[in-house]
Design a protein around this motif. Sequence first.
Motif, PDB file in Angstrom:
ATOM      1  N   THR A  65       0.846  -1.195   0.000  1.00 12.75           N
ATOM      2  CA  THR A  65       0.000   0.000   0.000  1.00 12.75           C
ATOM      3  C   THR A  65       0.880   1.243   0.000  1.00 12.75           C
ATOM      4  O   THR A  65       2.002   1.232   0.514  1.00 12.75           O
ATOM      5  N   GLY A  66       0.325   2.316  -0.570  1.00 13.71           N
ATOM      6  CA  GLY A  66       1.047   3.588  -0.686  1.00 13.71           C
ATOM      7  C   GLY A  66       0.615   4.290  -1.965  1.00 13.71           C
ATOM      8  O   GLY A  66       0.953   3.825  -3.061  1.00 13.71           O
ATOM      9  N   ASP A  67      -0.118   5.403  -1.847  1.00 13.73           N
ATOM     10  CA  ASP A  67      -0.692   6.057  -3.026  1.00 13.73           C
ATOM     11  C   ASP A  67       0.351   6.752  -3.891  1.00 13.73           C
ATOM     12  O   ASP A  67       0.126   6.980  -5.084  1.00 13.73           O
ATOM     13  N   THR A  68       1.493   7.090  -3.320  1.00 14.82           N
ATOM     14  CA  THR A  68       2.473   7.884  -4.073  1.00 14.82           C
ATOM     15  C   THR A  68       3.592   7.063  -4.696  1.00 14.82           C
ATOM     16  O   THR A  68       4.434   7.612  -5.399  1.00 14.82           O
TER      17      THR A  68
ATOM     18  N   LYS B  53       6.603  -0.030  -7.591  1.00 15.10           N
ATOM     19  CA  LYS B  53       5.758  -1.003  -6.898  1.00 15.10           C
ATOM     20  C   LYS B  53       5.978  -2.403  -7.470  1.00 15.10           C
ATOM     21  O   LYS B  53       6.079  -3.381  -6.720  1.00 15.10           O
TER      22      LYS B  53
ATOM     23  N   GLU C 242       4.006  -8.959   8.044  1.00 18.09           N
ATOM     24  CA  GLU C 242       4.400  -7.589   7.705  1.00 18.09           C
ATOM     25  C   GLU C 242       5.920  -7.475   7.610  1.00 18.09           C
ATOM     26  O   GLU C 242       6.649  -7.854   8.527  1.00 18.09           O
TER      27      GLU C 242
ATOM     28  N   THR D 115       7.333  -4.403   6.304  1.00 17.70           N
ATOM     29  CA  THR D 115       7.484  -3.001   5.900  1.00 17.70           C
ATOM     30  C   THR D 115       8.867  -2.458   6.221  1.00 17.70           C
ATOM     31  O   THR D 115       9.520  -1.822   5.378  1.00 17.70           O
TER      32      THR D 115
ATOM     33  N   LYS E 119      11.503  -0.182   3.871  1.00 16.12           N
ATOM     34  CA  LYS E 119      11.120   1.225   4.034  1.00 16.12           C
ATOM     35  C   LYS E 119      12.216   2.178   3.567  1.00 16.12           C
ATOM     36  O   LYS E 119      11.933   3.208   2.943  1.00 16.12           O
TER      37      LYS E 119
ATOM     38  N   GLU F  39       8.111   5.717  -0.118  1.00 20.43           N
ATOM     39  CA  GLU F  39       6.705   6.042  -0.416  1.00 20.43           C
ATOM     40  C   GLU F  39       5.724   4.985   0.110  1.00 20.43           C
ATOM     41  O   GLU F  39       4.516   5.246   0.187  1.00 20.43           O
ATOM     42  N   ILE F  40       6.213   3.815   0.472  1.00 17.34           N
ATOM     43  CA  ILE F  40       5.297   2.746   0.879  1.00 17.34           C
ATOM     44  C   ILE F  40       4.700   3.033   2.258  1.00 17.34           C
ATOM     45  O   ILE F  40       5.303   3.701   3.089  1.00 17.34           O
ATOM     46  N   GLU F  41       3.496   2.524   2.441  1.00 17.94           N
ATOM     47  CA  GLU F  41       2.848   2.590   3.756  1.00 17.94           C
ATOM     48  C   GLU F  41       3.004   1.246   4.475  1.00 17.94           C
ATOM     49  O   GLU F  41       3.461   1.193   5.610  1.00 17.94           O
ATOM     50  N   THR F  42       2.614   0.169   3.800  1.00 16.74           N
ATOM     51  CA  THR F  42       2.779  -1.170   4.380  1.00 16.74           C
ATOM     52  C   THR F  42       3.171  -2.156   3.290  1.00 16.74           C
ATOM     53  O   THR F  42       2.806  -2.008   2.126  1.00 16.74           O
TER      54      THR F  42
END
Length: 260
Positions: free
Chosen positions: A138-141, A147, A234, A236, A240, A245-248
Amino acid sequence: MRNLFGFIVLLFGACCLSSCLDDEPKDKSVEIQVTISSELTEKYGYSTGKPLLLGEYMQVKEGKSNTWESWHPLAIQGFEYKEGHEYVLKIKKTTLANPPADGSSILYTLLSVISDEKKIDIPLTERFRIVGYAASITGDTIPADKKKELEDKVLASFPQSFIGSRYKFVYTDEAETKGKAILYSGEKKTEGSFEKSELKKDNTSCPVYTISLEEQVLKYILVPHDKSIAFAEEVTEKYKNDYPEIETVYALNLIQEEIY
């Protein structure tokens, strides 16, 4: 006269064709009685000369035989094995004339349950088989190419030989929150322990399995995935720094629950 000769030739050809069809191999079926033990046994095969642990199998005796054979718990169509119960079954044994290249030449089908006797109490047991891997990011940016690059890295971290491995969890407390964990993988059987808790978020909850095996601690969240389920771990923090830019990021062990 010519018509009569043609008729004779046609009749002869039909008879030959019928004879050839009669000579084609056919499936053969017999009805047999089997006894199934209340306890499972571990079955081994061989790969490159080394013992290969295939998993837990039923112990079965055909007819009046005194020899136990190892059958997969799902080997008999229409029959659901329950550990701790001893069964006597009437089944149909079909030997296939043209078995599939990657399948058995014998099929077993349940006809009737002659007896079903509970012999021993078995604690709550869960079994999961690993059938594949996936990544959840996940991560919108995060750019699409980054990705995809990260997904490939997550998938590359999984040993492909681990597909087919099995987890077995046997609960040892009345609250059914902890117990013995066993991992069957290739020729290796690893025993340890586990604790089961619950993760609640946004009015939903997911089981969490914290597994200790050979000084390694794994924390899996049991989540739905497409039409199946998965153990989500997880990871992450591992990525990271390289992908801010990643969230998880979750590494998913795609699994199937095995009930027997």
